[in-house]
Design a protein around this motif. Structure first.
Motif, PDB file in Angstrom:
ATOM      1  N   SER A 132       0.723  -1.499   0.000  1.00 22.33           N
ATOM      2  CA  SER A 132      -0.063   0.373  -0.222  1.00 22.33           C
ATOM      3  C   SER A 132       0.809   1.088   0.087  1.00 22.33           C
ATOM      4  O   SER A 132       1.016   2.243  -0.727  1.00 22.33           O
ATOM      5  CB  SER A 132      -1.249   0.103   1.191  1.00 22.33           C
ATOM      6  N   ALA A 133       1.674   1.200   0.587  1.00 19.68           N
ATOM      7  CA  ALA A 133       2.788   2.305   0.911  1.00 19.68           C
ATOM      8  C   ALA A 133       3.389   2.322  -0.400  1.00 19.68           C
ATOM      9  O   ALA A 133       4.316   3.536  -0.766  1.00 19.68           O
ATOM     10  CB  ALA A 133       4.412   2.139   1.877  1.00 19.68           C
ATOM     11  N   GLU A 134       3.815   1.348  -0.716  1.00 20.55           N
ATOM     12  CA  GLU A 134       4.556   1.724  -1.913  1.00 20.55           C
ATOM     13  C   GLU A 134       3.601   2.301  -3.511  1.00 20.55           C
ATOM     14  O   GLU A 134       3.974   2.742  -4.264  1.00 20.55           O
ATOM     15  CB  GLU A 134       5.570   0.035  -3.377  1.00 20.55           C
ATOM     16  N   LEU A 135       2.237   2.037  -3.874  1.00 17.81           N
ATOM     17  CA  LEU A 135       1.508   1.678  -4.204  1.00 17.81           C
ATOM     18  C   LEU A 135       0.689   3.559  -4.588  1.00 17.81           C
ATOM     19  O   LEU A 135       0.894   4.586  -5.451  1.00 17.81           O
ATOM     20  CB  LEU A 135      -0.038   1.530  -3.934  1.00 17.81           C
ATOM     21  N   LYS A 136       1.204   4.352  -2.662  1.00 19.74           N
ATOM     22  CA  LYS A 136       0.281   5.106  -2.563  1.00 19.74           C
ATOM     23  C   LYS A 136       1.984   6.578  -3.415  1.00 19.74           C
ATOM     24  O   LYS A 136       1.916   6.948  -4.347  1.00 19.74           O
ATOM     25  CB  LYS A 136       1.069   5.497  -1.374  1.00 19.74           C
ATOM     26  N   LYS A 137       3.334   6.019  -2.978  1.00 17.37           N
ATOM     27  CA  LYS A 137       3.865   6.485  -3.709  1.00 17.37           C
ATOM     28  C   LYS A 137       3.598   6.280  -4.794  1.00 17.37           C
ATOM     29  O   LYS A 137       4.157   7.535  -6.485  1.00 17.37           O
ATOM     30  CB  LYS A 137       5.611   5.504  -3.455  1.00 17.37           C
ATOM     31  N   ASN A 143       0.263  12.853  -9.953  1.00 19.05           N
ATOM     32  CA  ASN A 143       0.051  13.805  -8.711  1.00 19.05           C
ATOM     33  C   ASN A 143      -1.517  13.038  -8.793  1.00 19.05           C
ATOM     34  O   ASN A 143      -1.954  14.212  -8.477  1.00 19.05           O
ATOM     35  CB  ASN A 143       0.156  14.787  -9.460  1.00 19.05           C
ATOM     36  N   PHE A 144      -1.653  12.247  -8.051  1.00 20.82           N
ATOM     37  CA  PHE A 144      -2.794  11.647  -7.505  1.00 20.82           C
ATOM     38  C   PHE A 144      -2.910  11.772  -6.095  1.00 20.82           C
ATOM     39  O   PHE A 144      -1.586  10.609  -5.413  1.00 20.82           O
ATOM     40  CB  PHE A 144      -3.356  10.816  -8.259  1.00 20.82           C
ATOM     41  N   ALA A 145      -4.022  12.767  -5.631  1.00 21.60           N
ATOM     42  CA  ALA A 145      -3.779  12.325  -4.028  1.00 21.60           C
ATOM     43  C   ALA A 145      -4.906  11.089  -3.882  1.00 21.60           C
ATOM     44  O   ALA A 145      -6.499  11.690  -3.185  1.00 21.60           O
ATOM     45  CB  ALA A 145      -3.540  13.564  -4.001  1.00 21.60           C
ATOM     46  N   ILE A 146      -4.700   9.512  -3.459  1.00 18.62           N
ATOM     47  CA  ILE A 146      -6.179   8.966  -3.430  1.00 18.62           C
ATOM     48  C   ILE A 146      -5.665   8.168  -2.311  1.00 18.62           C
ATOM     49  O   ILE A 146      -5.105   7.769  -1.688  1.00 18.62           O
ATOM     50  CB  ILE A 146      -6.358   7.930  -5.024  1.00 18.62           C
ATOM     51  N   PRO A 147      -6.818   8.041  -0.993  1.00 14.14           N
ATOM     52  CA  PRO A 147      -6.184   7.428  -0.331  1.00 14.14           C
ATOM     53  C   PRO A 147      -5.999   5.815  -0.204  1.00 14.14           C
ATOM     54  O   PRO A 147      -6.663   5.825  -1.519  1.00 14.14           O
ATOM     55  CB  PRO A 147      -7.631   7.172   1.052  1.00 14.14           C
TER      56      PRO A 147
END
Length: 330
Positions: A132-137, A143-147
């Motif tokens: 999940s952390a890698e996917l957030k990166k 430039n997408f900010a999605i939970p």
């Protein structure tokens, strides 16, 4: 909507081809069979959640199976990824049976099977958290900010889940497959605001498909098997004996007398799977199929419309597009 379907993993296909073409008494066979059993169980577990995913609102979620993405030097893999306008959900599927004890002190998973035997595994909660952390990166690149949330899905309903006293909160991220939809509904309640527009969702879908990198492995090198140990020839699909003989445009089995016009197709697939991800020459194909001449091999390859480059003796052939995208082993 399924944006990337689930297919038999390439490692399973390569193991399957290898097991067909090494002797029954080969010293490496037990290792390959053990690995194949484990991988098939994992794939079966992943398939088990498809029934529940099919009940999701089609227009509400994008579904991607078996992803392999990169943030630079290293790859991270995701069994199944769901993306909605409000959040993304990583699903890590485990097909473990017996009793599972999530040990918080040593950060590992301990499985006890029905025979009382125990085995340790890396903590899948930690594994999914890292994914999940890698996917957030990865989402930060466009430039997408999605939970991003994650769940560990246990595919066998009979599996017993345990942890140490005082750590029951740890298991909130672990669910049996039959409770998957309920868990997704709970997550939806937490993320009511939309983080992505329909245009964003289309863009992220294109990026995921484009940047997915299928796993590649030299399977002979991985197991330390010399190429000369591979048994060549076209295999009879009726009695599994080989090599079949080619007479007047037909493959003929000398053992069961069955005939097959297209038996070479499966043999060529084995060859591509066992090859080192390199194109094949007419000579290599001719030798593997036990053909008497390169002209016959060229006719077969032309009829299959295999992609190629070069001409005459310098021509090399590539596997057909999508040849690894199968739902069941042959």
């Amino acid at each position: 909507m399924i944006e990337k379907e689930r297919f038999v993993p390439i490692r399973i296909q390569k193991n399957h081809a290898l097991l067909k073409r090494i002797p029954k008494n080969h010293p490496k066979r037990p290792d390959i069979e053990s690995d194949q059993t484990r991988r098939l169980a994992g794939y079966k577990g992943e398939q088990a959640i498809d029934f529940y995913l099919s009940k999701l609102p089609e227009k509400e979620f994008l579904i991607f199976h078996d992803l392999r993405l990169s943030n630079g030097r290293y790859f991270f893999q995701i069994d199944t990824l769901l993306i909605s306008a409000s959040f993304a959900l990583v699903l890590e599927v485990k097909n473990y049976g017996g009793t599972l004890f999530f040990d918080p002190d040593f950060n590992q998973l301990i499985q006890t099977n029905n025979k009382g035997e125990t085995k340790g595994y890396p903590n899948p909660i930690e594994q999914a958290s890292q994914q999940s952390a890698e996917l957030k990166k990865w989402f930060q690149k466009p430039n997408f900010a999605i939970p991003v949330e994650f769940l560990i899905i246990i595919s066998k309903p009979s599996t017993i889940l345990k942890t140490a006293p005082g750590y029951s909160k740890m298991l909130q991220k672990v669910q049996h497959a039959q409770f998957l939809l309920r868990s997704i509904e709970k997550i939806k309640v937490s993320y009511k605001n939309e983080a992505m527009t329909p245009k964003d969702l289309k863009k992220i879908t294109r990026m995921i498909i484009k940047e997915h990198i299928p796993e590649t492995v030299d399977i002979l090198k991985y197991y330390g098997i010399p190429p000369d140990d591979i048994q060549t020839g076209v295999i009879c699909k009726v009695c599994s004996s080989y090599p079949m003989k080619r007479h007047f445009g037909i493959w003929y089995c000398t053992k069961c007398q069955s005939k097959d016009k297209d038996a070479h197709v499966h043999a060529l697939k084995d060859l591509f799977l066992l090859n080192k991800n390199s194109p094949l020459t007419n000579q290599e194909i001719c030798r593997f199929l036990h053909l008497p001449s390169g002209d016959i091999a060229k006719k077969l390859l032309t009829s299959m419309q295999l992609p190629y480059s070069g001409s005459k003796k310098g021509r090399v052939y590539f596997p057909p597009p999508g040849y690894q995208q199968i739902k069941e082993l042959e």
